[in-house]
Design a protein around this motif. Sequence first.
Motif, PDB file in Angstrom:
ATOM      1  N   GLY A 176     -43.084  40.488  38.489  1.00 42.49           N
ATOM      2  CA  GLY A 176     -42.996  39.826  39.783  1.00 42.49           C
ATOM      3  C   GLY A 176     -41.929  38.765  39.824  1.00 42.49           C
ATOM      4  N   ALA A 177     -41.963  37.963  40.888  1.00 46.68           N
ATOM      5  CA  ALA A 177     -40.857  37.058  41.216  1.00 46.68           C
ATOM      6  C   ALA A 177     -40.847  35.759  40.423  1.00 46.68           C
ATOM      7  N   ALA A 178     -41.986  35.345  39.844  1.00 46.03           N
ATOM      8  CA  ALA A 178     -42.057  34.027  39.200  1.00 46.03           C
ATOM      9  C   ALA A 178     -42.685  34.112  37.815  1.00 46.03           C
ATOM     10  N   PRO A 179     -42.115  34.911  36.911  1.00 44.22           N
ATOM     11  CA  PRO A 179     -42.753  35.102  35.601  1.00 44.22           C
ATOM     12  C   PRO A 179     -42.788  33.851  34.749  1.00 44.22           C
ATOM     13  N   VAL A 180     -41.726  33.058  34.775  1.00 44.23           N
ATOM     14  CA  VAL A 180     -41.671  31.866  33.926  1.00 44.23           C
ATOM     15  C   VAL A 180     -42.677  30.822  34.401  1.00 44.23           C
ATOM     16  N   GLN A 181     -42.738  30.594  35.702  1.00 40.71           N
ATOM     17  CA  GLN A 181     -43.697  29.632  36.239  1.00 40.71           C
ATOM     18  C   GLN A 181     -45.127  30.009  35.882  1.00 40.71           C
ATOM     19  N   HIS A 182     -45.449  31.283  36.034  1.00 39.51           N
ATOM     20  CA  HIS A 182     -46.824  31.717  35.755  1.00 39.51           C
ATOM     21  C   HIS A 182     -47.137  31.645  34.262  1.00 39.51           C
ATOM     22  N   ALA A 183     -46.160  31.924  33.412  1.00 44.30           N
ATOM     23  CA  ALA A 183     -46.392  31.825  31.971  1.00 44.30           C
ATOM     24  C   ALA A 183     -46.721  30.390  31.574  1.00 44.30           C
TER      25      ALA A 183
ATOM     26  N   THR B  90     -41.045  22.400  31.105  1.00 47.79           N
ATOM     27  CA  THR B  90     -41.209  22.766  32.508  1.00 47.79           C
ATOM     28  C   THR B  90     -40.684  24.195  32.656  1.00 47.79           C
ATOM     29  N   SER B  91     -40.961  24.802  33.808  1.00 52.07           N
ATOM     30  CA  SER B  91     -40.426  26.146  34.013  1.00 52.07           C
ATOM     31  C   SER B  91     -38.898  26.106  34.042  1.00 52.07           C
ATOM     32  N   GLY B  92     -38.321  25.002  34.512  1.00 53.11           N
ATOM     33  CA  GLY B  92     -36.875  24.862  34.507  1.00 53.11           C
ATOM     34  C   GLY B  92     -36.305  24.811  33.097  1.00 53.11           C
ATOM     35  N   ASP B  93     -36.958  24.058  32.206  1.00 54.32           N
ATOM     36  CA  ASP B  93     -36.520  23.993  30.804  1.00 54.32           C
ATOM     37  C   ASP B  93     -36.531  25.385  30.168  1.00 54.32           C
ATOM     38  N   LEU B  94     -37.651  26.066  30.340  1.00 57.50           N
ATOM     39  CA  LEU B  94     -37.844  27.367  29.717  1.00 57.50           C
ATOM     40  C   LEU B  94     -36.876  28.402  30.287  1.00 57.50           C
TER      41      LEU B  94
END
Length: 310
Positions: free
Chosen positions: A117-124, A161-165
Motif C-alpha cells: 500500500g501507500a504508507a508502508p514505512v509509516q505503518h511499520a 521517525t518515518s522520515g528518518d527511516l
Amino acid sequence: MKLVFAGTPEVAVPALDALIASGRHEVAAVVTRPDATAGRGRKLVASPVAERAVAAGIEVLKPARPRDEDFLDRLREIDPDCCPVVAYGALLPKAALDVPARGWVNLHFSLLPAWRGAAPVQHAVMAGDEVTGASTFLIEQGLDSGPVYGVVTEEIRPADTSGDLLGRLAVSGAGLLVATMDGIADGRLSARPQPAEGVTIAPKLTVEDAAVDWNTPALRVDRLIRGCTPAPGAWTLIGGERLKLGPVAPVPERTDLAPGELSVGKNAVLVGTGSHAVLLGDVQPQGKKRMPAADWSRGTHLPAGTVLGR
C-alpha cells in the motif's frame, strides 16, 4: 537496457540518480505527476523527480492520467525495455504495463508481502516492527502483489521517525533497484511469487489517523507520533485548536498524570497517557512556528489542570 523511470517525490530521487550514474542503462525519459501548487503563493511547482530529470537533460512526461492516449503513444515510441518505478503516485493501466518487454519494476519500501500500500514505512513504525526493508517486484494489476526480484533489510531504530527511516531506505533501495535492473539485463534474475502468508496492508494515512489518543499506552503514543512524522503530522487538541506534535520521550517514573493531563515545569512539559507520562518535544500551535514545548508553555500561560485532546 533502455529505461523509462516513473517517480514523483524526493524519496524517488536517489533511485533516479543511481540509475543515471550506473553507466549500464539509458534513462530515456521520466514519468512523473503533473506540477502541483505549493507554498504560500500557491504557484505551480514541478515534482522533485521532474526537476532532477530536467537538470540531467532527460525528457519528462507528465500525464494527467497514465491512460491518456498521448502518453501511451509517446511511451510506445520510446519503446523502453523496462520501466523502474519509485513512488510514482498513480495506478498504471494495462495498456501502459504492456509496453515494456520486461515490465514495470517497482521499488517498494517494505519486505513484501508485509505492508502493501501507500504508507508502508509509516505503518511499520506505528506497528512497532523491529526490521523492515525494501523490495523490487514486477508490477501486476493487484496492489503490490507481483513477484519479487530482491530485497534489502533495514533495522528500525528506537527513535526513528518515518522520515528518518524512509531517508535510509531511499538510499539502500536505490542500490537494490540498480542491482535489479542489472540482473534483469543479464538474464540472471527472475522474480519469485510472494508468499500467501504474512500479507498486511498499509493504506495512506489521513490527518484524522494522526490524532493522538492519550488514553492509549505511552508506547503506542510514541509510535503513532514517530510514524506520522513528518507526514501527515501528529496532533492533539488544546482549547479546541490543533497542536502539532513532534516526537516524545518516555518518562516511566511518572504515573500520576491522567491521560492528556499536562505537568508544566521550568524546562519540561509532561503529558499523561494510558500508562505513564511522556516528555513533549517540539510542538506547533495553530498558525505559529514549530518550537520547543517548554517555550510554548511559557508563552501560553497554561492553567493548572490543562488536559490535551479537548
